[in-house]
Design a protein around this motif. Structure first.
Motif, mmCIF file in Angstrom:
data_model
loop_
_atom_site.group_PDB
_atom_site.id
_atom_site.type_symbol
_atom_site.label_atom_id
_atom_site.label_comp_id
_atom_site.label_asym_id
_atom_site.label_seq_id
_atom_site.Cartn_x
_atom_site.Cartn_y
_atom_site.Cartn_z
ATOM 1 N N ASP A 168 44.217 30.862 32.190
ATOM 2 C CA ASP A 168 44.378 32.396 32.447
ATOM 3 C C ASP A 168 45.684 32.945 32.228
ATOM 4 O OD1 ASP A 168 44.592 34.889 33.644
ATOM 5 O OD2 ASP A 168 43.130 34.204 35.341
ATOM 6 N N GLY A 170 45.620 36.575 31.100
ATOM 7 C CA GLY A 170 45.560 38.079 31.479
ATOM 8 C C GLY A 170 44.214 38.219 32.351
ATOM 9 N N TRP A 201 52.742 32.768 26.613
ATOM 10 C CA TRP A 201 52.835 34.196 26.563
ATOM 11 C C TRP A 201 53.788 34.640 27.718
ATOM 12 C CZ3 TRP A 201 46.954 36.023 26.643
ATOM 13 C CH2 TRP A 201 46.374 36.111 25.650
ATOM 14 N N ALA A 204 53.017 34.114 31.444
ATOM 15 C CA ALA A 204 51.999 34.913 31.790
ATOM 16 C C ALA A 204 50.646 33.709 31.955
ATOM 17 C CB ALA A 204 51.471 36.038 30.826
ATOM 18 N N SER A 205 50.689 32.805 31.041
ATOM 19 C CA SER A 205 49.618 31.944 30.919
ATOM 20 C C SER A 205 49.695 30.705 31.724
ATOM 21 C CB SER A 205 49.156 31.691 29.423
ATOM 22 O OG SER A 205 48.021 30.677 29.510
ATOM 23 N N GLN A 302 51.821 47.124 30.771
ATOM 24 C CA GLN A 302 50.761 46.934 29.790
ATOM 25 C C GLN A 302 51.668 46.910 28.661
ATOM 26 O OE1 GLN A 302 47.254 49.052 30.514
ATOM 27 N NE2 GLN A 302 46.850 49.329 28.429
ATOM 28 N N ALA A 305 53.581 43.984 28.154
ATOM 29 C CA ALA A 305 52.679 42.742 27.888
ATOM 30 C C ALA A 305 51.947 42.512 26.402
ATOM 31 C CB ALA A 305 51.510 42.386 28.788
ATOM 32 N N THR A 409 43.203 42.312 36.431
ATOM 33 C CA THR A 409 43.816 40.981 36.452
ATOM 34 C C THR A 409 45.023 40.641 35.831
ATOM 35 O OG1 THR A 409 42.533 40.714 34.291
ATOM 36 C CG2 THR A 409 41.630 39.933 36.482
ATOM 37 N N GLN A 410 45.582 41.649 34.521
ATOM 38 C CA GLN A 410 46.729 41.147 33.774
ATOM 39 C C GLN A 410 47.847 41.284 34.505
ATOM 40 O OE1 GLN A 410 47.704 44.010 30.626
ATOM 41 N NE2 GLN A 410 48.268 42.199 29.211
ATOM 42 N N ASN A 413 49.218 37.725 36.143
ATOM 43 C CA ASN A 413 49.597 37.155 35.147
ATOM 44 C C ASN A 413 51.351 37.356 34.894
ATOM 45 O OD1 ASN A 413 46.695 37.486 34.301
ATOM 46 N ND2 ASN A 413 47.262 35.258 33.834
ATOM 47 N N ASN A 414 51.276 38.662 35.140
ATOM 48 C CA ASN A 414 53.007 38.978 34.634
ATOM 49 C C ASN A 414 53.820 38.966 35.639
ATOM 50 O OD1 ASN A 414 52.430 39.740 31.842
ATOM 51 N ND2 ASN A 414 51.404 41.590 32.286
#
Length: 467
Positions: A168, A170, A201, A204-205, A302, A305, A409-410, A413-414
């Motif tokens: 995952d 994002g 990333w 993030a992943s 956004q 990212a 969702t994103q 991750n951040n």
């Protein structure tokens, strides 16, 4: 073992049957392979068949001994097999050694017999790779199972396996789990090692799994959360195993909820209604629930990212070009990926650092919410599963449609926070709708305890697609 008996159990249940000698690991593998052969031609979830390899490497120990399992064809290497990342560019990229997570799965006794479909480099919330082909949702074959772990989710929903590896960057665990009526936990940053690779990333992943039951997700995370020497950051394994946490009461939690779509204009009405109904359910279960506004500059997050992801893709493709001694040509990767590659090549070192700073600033702002609340509730997706081809069929609307589908969702991750999607709602047409719960950094135990309570209150395990 017939399919009916096989599907009645989750992974922990199947492992128990093997441990008690009520069934053999070979019988479980035979059941999984038979189901794969029956349904995979319709859904294209499994894109590498490693059955004979699995038969030649029987597991004989571990807490999940003998349970059939699938790896996503991205992020987790299996020695002697290619990791294509959904791209023809890496069709012959055979791994020389296992990734740390693969080794952990093997040590747990899982029987890895295939790899699952993914979009090229995991860039999309649907699974429609030109190289691996379109993956379809078992609930409705005209719709996407989500992405990028779409093959994993489709395989689990269709009954090929009770759980499968996923990742995952994002929303790529939570999106397909929501689309396919599954439980999907995105762990905290640093919880699962990417060794021998570095971070994905810019952190993030993260890797984990999609499952039908909460306890399977907890058991698999216990297996996988093993820090490796040289990890750029890590969280120590919990003092209390996650599998035990999932069986404990959560206590009275302070839960904030929002019907917002963080990166788009608004939610589908059915998703909005599902959030409000889930908030009422949490109140009925004894939690303190109130509507709240999510802090932080979402637009800045956004944009940052996007630059960081593009630069990461460019770095990886430039490395491949250097390795082989010639540039990446048009036609070797998909056209949207090439556009991302070109964009990434134009991101300067200073712009990359500024992007990281913007992401860190967003995480700090977001963390303030969790000084007041234990958990945030919001819709996982902007709508139920979308029709196949919908995002890409109008080049002028790709970005708008992308974030209309995955607006929520994103962000997490951040920030690096743990976030889970729980299959608590269904559309009028019978499609699953996942509800997302987020905790503070390192708060997987809180989420697992809440998930176990929700699973008892609104069971979903026996709700399966008609495929």
């Amino acid at each position: 073992m017939d399919f009916g008996d096989y599907r009645r159990h989750d992974a922990v249940g199947l492992a128990g049957l093997v441990a008690r000698r009520e069934v053999s690991a070979r019988e479980l593998l035979d059941a999984a392979v038979a189901r794969m052969e029956a349904v995979n031609p319709q859904i294209n979830a499994v894109t590498q068949d490693l059955t004979e390899r699995a038969r030649g490497q029987p597991a004989d120990a571990g807490p999940l001994c003998g349970v059939p399992f699938l790896l996503k064809d991205l992020g987790a290497a299996l020695a002697g097999t290619p990791t294509t990342a959904g791209s023809r560019l890496f069709a012959n990229a055979v791994a020389q050694a296992d990734s740390a997570i693969t080794a952990a799965y093997k040590d747990a006794g899982l029987s890895i017999f295939g790899k699952t479909n993914t979009p090229e480099f995991g860039l999309w919330p649907m699974t429609e790779s030109e190289f691996l082909g379109v993956c379809r949702n078992p609930w409705d074959l005209s719709r996407t199972p989500g992405g990028s772990s779409g093959g994993a989710a489709a395989a689990v929903a269709a009954g090929i396996v009770p759980a499968a590896h996923a990742s995952d960057g994002g929303g790529s665990i939570r999106t397909p789990a929501s689309c396919c009526g599954l439980f999907g936990m995105k762990p905290s940053r640093g919880r699962v090692s990417f060794a021998p690779l570095g971070e994905g990333w810019a952190g993030a992943s993260i890797q984990h799994a999609v499952t039908r039951s909460v306890r399977d997700s907890a058991a698999l995370l216990d297996v996988a959360c093993r820090p490796q020497p040289g990890d750029p950051y890590f969280l120590a394994p919990p003092e209390t195993p996650f599998a035990e946490e999932a069986a404990r009461e959560p206590g009275r939690l302070r839960i904030a909820f929002t019907t917002a779509a963080m990166q788009s204009a608004g939610l589908d009405p059915e998703c909005e209604a599902a959030v409000r109904e889930t908030a009422r359910l949490c109140e009925q279960l004894g939690h303190e629930v109130e509507e709240a506004k999510i802090p932080g500059d979402v637009a800045a997050m956004q944009a940052a990212a996007g630059a960081v992801i593009a630069a990461s893709i460019a770095a990886n493709l430039d490395a491949e070009a250097e390795r082989r001694g010639r540039p990446i040509e048009a036609g070797e990767i998909e056209a949207p990926t090439m556009a991302t590659y070109r964009r990434g090549q134009g991101v300067s070192a200073a712009a990359y650092v500024r992007g990281l700073q913007a992401l860190h600033a967003y995480a700090r702002a977001e963390a303030q919410l969790f000084e007041t609340y234990d958990v945030l509730l919001l819709s996982t997706l902007g709508s139920p599963a979308i029709p196949i081809g919908w995002i890409l069929d109008d080049p002028k609307q790709i970005a708008e449609r992308l974030f209309a589908f995955m607006p929520n969702t994103q962000a997490f991750n951040n920030t690096g926070q743990p976030a889970m999607t729980v299959p608590l709602a269904w559309s009028r047409s019978g499609l699953p709708i996942g509800m997302q719960f987020v905790a503070r950094m390192g708060g997987e135990a809180t989420l697992f305890r809440l998930a176990g309570q929700l699973e008892q209150a609104r069971p979903w395990f026996d709700r399966t697609p008609p495929l």
